[in-house]
Design a protein around this motif. Sequence first.
Motif, PDB file in Angstrom:
ATOM      1  N   CYS A 316      -0.731  76.889   1.209  1.00  0.00           N
ATOM      2  CA  CYS A 316      -1.824  75.936   1.390  1.00  0.00           C
ATOM      3  C   CYS A 316      -1.282  74.545   1.130  1.00  0.00           C
ATOM      4  O   CYS A 316      -0.673  74.300   0.080  1.00  0.00           O
ATOM      5  CB  CYS A 316      -2.985  76.241   0.449  1.00  0.00           C
ATOM      6  SG  CYS A 316      -4.371  75.075   0.605  1.00  0.00           S
ATOM      7  N   ALA A 317      -1.470  73.642   2.091  1.00  0.00           N
ATOM      8  CA  ALA A 317      -1.028  72.255   1.957  1.00  0.00           C
ATOM      9  C   ALA A 317      -2.238  71.342   2.036  1.00  0.00           C
ATOM     10  O   ALA A 317      -3.148  71.567   2.843  1.00  0.00           O
ATOM     11  CB  ALA A 317      -0.030  71.901   3.057  1.00  0.00           C
ATOM     12  N   LEU A 318      -2.255  70.302   1.206  1.00  0.00           N
ATOM     13  CA  LEU A 318      -3.358  69.351   1.157  1.00  0.00           C
ATOM     14  C   LEU A 318      -2.803  67.937   1.185  1.00  0.00           C
ATOM     15  O   LEU A 318      -1.886  67.605   0.430  1.00  0.00           O
ATOM     16  CB  LEU A 318      -4.180  69.550  -0.118  1.00  0.00           C
ATOM     17  CG  LEU A 318      -5.263  68.511  -0.410  1.00  0.00           C
ATOM     18  CD1 LEU A 318      -6.403  68.614   0.603  1.00  0.00           C
ATOM     19  CD2 LEU A 318      -5.801  68.659  -1.831  1.00  0.00           C
ATOM     20  N   ASN A 319      -3.386  67.095   2.050  1.00  0.00           N
ATOM     21  CA  ASN A 319      -2.990  65.692   2.136  1.00  0.00           C
ATOM     22  C   ASN A 319      -4.175  64.812   1.750  1.00  0.00           C
ATOM     23  O   ASN A 319      -5.157  64.705   2.484  1.00  0.00           O
ATOM     24  CB  ASN A 319      -2.540  65.360   3.561  1.00  0.00           C
ATOM     25  CG  ASN A 319      -2.114  63.914   3.724  1.00  0.00           C
ATOM     26  OD1 ASN A 319      -1.998  63.177   2.750  1.00  0.00           O
ATOM     27  ND2 ASN A 319      -1.874  63.492   4.955  1.00  0.00           N
ATOM     28  N   THR A 320      -4.113  64.190   0.563  1.00  0.00           N
ATOM     29  CA  THR A 320      -5.152  63.243   0.149  1.00  0.00           C
ATOM     30  C   THR A 320      -4.658  61.801   0.259  1.00  0.00           C
ATOM     31  O   THR A 320      -5.339  60.883  -0.195  1.00  0.00           O
ATOM     32  CB  THR A 320      -5.610  63.507  -1.296  1.00  0.00           C
ATOM     33  OG1 THR A 320      -4.529  63.226  -2.199  1.00  0.00           O
ATOM     34  CG2 THR A 320      -6.058  64.943  -1.477  1.00  0.00           C
ATOM     35  N   SER A 321      -3.482  61.610   0.859  1.00  0.00           N
ATOM     36  CA  SER A 321      -2.919  60.269   1.012  1.00  0.00           C
ATOM     37  C   SER A 321      -3.496  59.600   2.260  1.00  0.00           C
ATOM     38  O   SER A 321      -4.154  60.247   3.076  1.00  0.00           O
ATOM     39  CB  SER A 321      -1.396  60.360   1.132  1.00  0.00           C
ATOM     40  OG  SER A 321      -1.010  60.710   2.459  1.00  0.00           O
ATOM     41  N   PRO A 322      -3.238  58.306   2.462  1.00  0.00           N
ATOM     42  CA  PRO A 322      -3.740  57.625   3.653  1.00  0.00           C
ATOM     43  C   PRO A 322      -2.834  57.783   4.874  1.00  0.00           C
ATOM     44  O   PRO A 322      -3.123  57.220   5.940  1.00  0.00           O
ATOM     45  CB  PRO A 322      -3.787  56.153   3.210  1.00  0.00           C
ATOM     46  CG  PRO A 322      -2.716  56.039   2.186  1.00  0.00           C
ATOM     47  CD  PRO A 322      -2.672  57.354   1.469  1.00  0.00           C
ATOM     48  N   ASP A 323      -1.744  58.563   4.748  1.00  0.00           N
ATOM     49  CA  ASP A 323      -0.762  58.669   5.832  1.00  0.00           C
ATOM     50  C   ASP A 323      -0.621  60.101   6.324  1.00  0.00           C
ATOM     51  O   ASP A 323      -0.851  61.051   5.581  1.00  0.00           O
ATOM     52  CB  ASP A 323       0.616  58.182   5.343  1.00  0.00           C
ATOM     53  CG  ASP A 323       0.569  56.768   4.790  1.00  0.00           C
ATOM     54  OD1 ASP A 323       0.026  55.888   5.494  1.00  0.00           O
ATOM     55  OD2 ASP A 323       1.066  56.561   3.663  1.00  0.00           O
ATOM     56  N   ARG A 324      -0.225  60.244   7.584  1.00  0.00           N
ATOM     57  CA  ARG A 324       0.161  61.555   8.106  1.00  0.00           C
ATOM     58  C   ARG A 324       1.438  62.023   7.425  1.00  0.00           C
ATOM     59  O   ARG A 324       2.319  61.217   7.135  1.00  0.00           O
ATOM     60  CB  ARG A 324       0.430  61.474   9.614  1.00  0.00           C
ATOM     61  CG  ARG A 324      -0.788  61.607  10.455  1.00  0.00           C
ATOM     62  CD  ARG A 324      -0.479  61.804  11.936  1.00  0.00           C
ATOM     63  NE  ARG A 324       0.809  61.328  12.394  1.00  0.00           N
ATOM     64  CZ  ARG A 324       0.995  60.649  13.518  1.00  0.00           C
ATOM     65  NH1 ARG A 324      -0.028  60.321  14.287  1.00  0.00           N
ATOM     66  NH2 ARG A 324       2.191  60.280  13.893  1.00  0.00           N
ATOM     67  N   VAL A 325       1.533  63.339   7.190  1.00  0.00           N
ATOM     68  CA  VAL A 325       2.733  63.880   6.541  1.00  0.00           C
ATOM     69  C   VAL A 325       3.182  65.132   7.294  1.00  0.00           C
ATOM     70  O   VAL A 325       2.372  65.812   7.939  1.00  0.00           O
ATOM     71  CB  VAL A 325       2.467  64.231   5.062  1.00  0.00           C
ATOM     72  CG1 VAL A 325       2.096  62.997   4.260  1.00  0.00           C
ATOM     73  CG2 VAL A 325       1.401  65.310   4.938  1.00  0.00           C
ATOM     74  N   PRO A 326       4.491  65.473   7.221  1.00  0.00           N
ATOM     75  CA  PRO A 326       4.971  66.703   7.856  1.00  0.00           C
ATOM     76  C   PRO A 326       4.377  67.929   7.179  1.00  0.00           C
ATOM     77  O   PRO A 326       4.112  67.936   5.974  1.00  0.00           O
ATOM     78  CB  PRO A 326       6.490  66.634   7.655  1.00  0.00           C
ATOM     79  CG  PRO A 326       6.782  65.210   7.336  1.00  0.00           C
ATOM     80  CD  PRO A 326       5.580  64.680   6.633  1.00  0.00           C
TER      81      PRO A 326
END
Length: 353
Positions: A316-326
């Motif tokens: 499970c991956a979660l992105n709470t940053s303002p940028d797209r991530v790999p």
Amino acid sequence: MRRADAHAGRGEQPWWWDAVCYQVDVGSFADGDGDGVGDLAGLTGRLGYLDLLGVDAVVLAGAAGLDPSAAPFAELLGEARKASMRVMVSLDVDPARSDPGPVLLPWVEHGADGFHLAPRPDPAGAIVAALAGYPDRVVIGSGPGDWHLSFNLDLAVAGFDAERVRKAITDVFASPGSRQAWAMASRDTEQCRDDAALTPVRAMALVQLALPGAVCLRHGEELGLPGTQRVRMPWEGDRPPFGFSTAEADWSSIPADWVTFTAEAQLEDATSTLSLYRHALETRRRHPAFTGDDVEWFGAPDGCLAFRRTGTTLICALNTSPDRVPLPPGEVLLTSRPLESGELPPGTAAWLV
């Protein structure tokens, strides 16, 4: 494959080990007799929806005024059994002030499968003692006590911040105790009226459902409605009360713009929050990677996290940053929002194997 069969295929764990428990405020869920107030008959008539959603146990909140010996409860139990669903009861029991036996035993004697108890300490084990003659009954409790499942709001308290979410999960698994029953909705949750507000809700749903343990949903949570128990469930139609009741009454307290949040509207929309929950619950129930009783962490960019269920391929991956991530390497099973150029957009979670 029915739910009972799916769980049985994962070894000798009891049915509640990874169960989806759906708490219904009876008076606000569905009105079966047309008097403007929800009731057990209304709930019984809507069990097909809960079956479609993928619920393992219905938890009756607001049950203090209900009679476990009356026909409506027996009818609910009978229809729930046909759908391989359990029926539990949410009660406020204070073992420090009264004997819990007279409160709990009438329910179990008439077929209830267990209880979700209000956060009360039970240092002397009075609740466990009261249920000693019913070893197959399940108790979801809060705080100290000998519970089967420990009701856990740590994810809700953490908010939408990857570092705080990771710390909340790490702290829970570092502490000994009962198996977790993860919950996200709280009574202060605001209405999610647009895509921007729903973005963290959808992402955190995938985090919650990826974790080892049971989950506790409140009715309407899967629609993106507020977490409060007193939300009248919007079922269908284009105006209040949206199928909740046939009574002629003042329904002005139900927002007219809930027309896009009804179960009917969301079932017809493959991109809706309800469709995401349905897909996630089905995947969680059927995919062989949803086992393992702990998590291990991967390195992740700032504002992100990634964990794997120990001994499995589920990530499970979660992105709470303002940028797209790999994305981490693997086959994508499900995302809370569409990927952008193969990367994880801001405010998005993904499941991979």
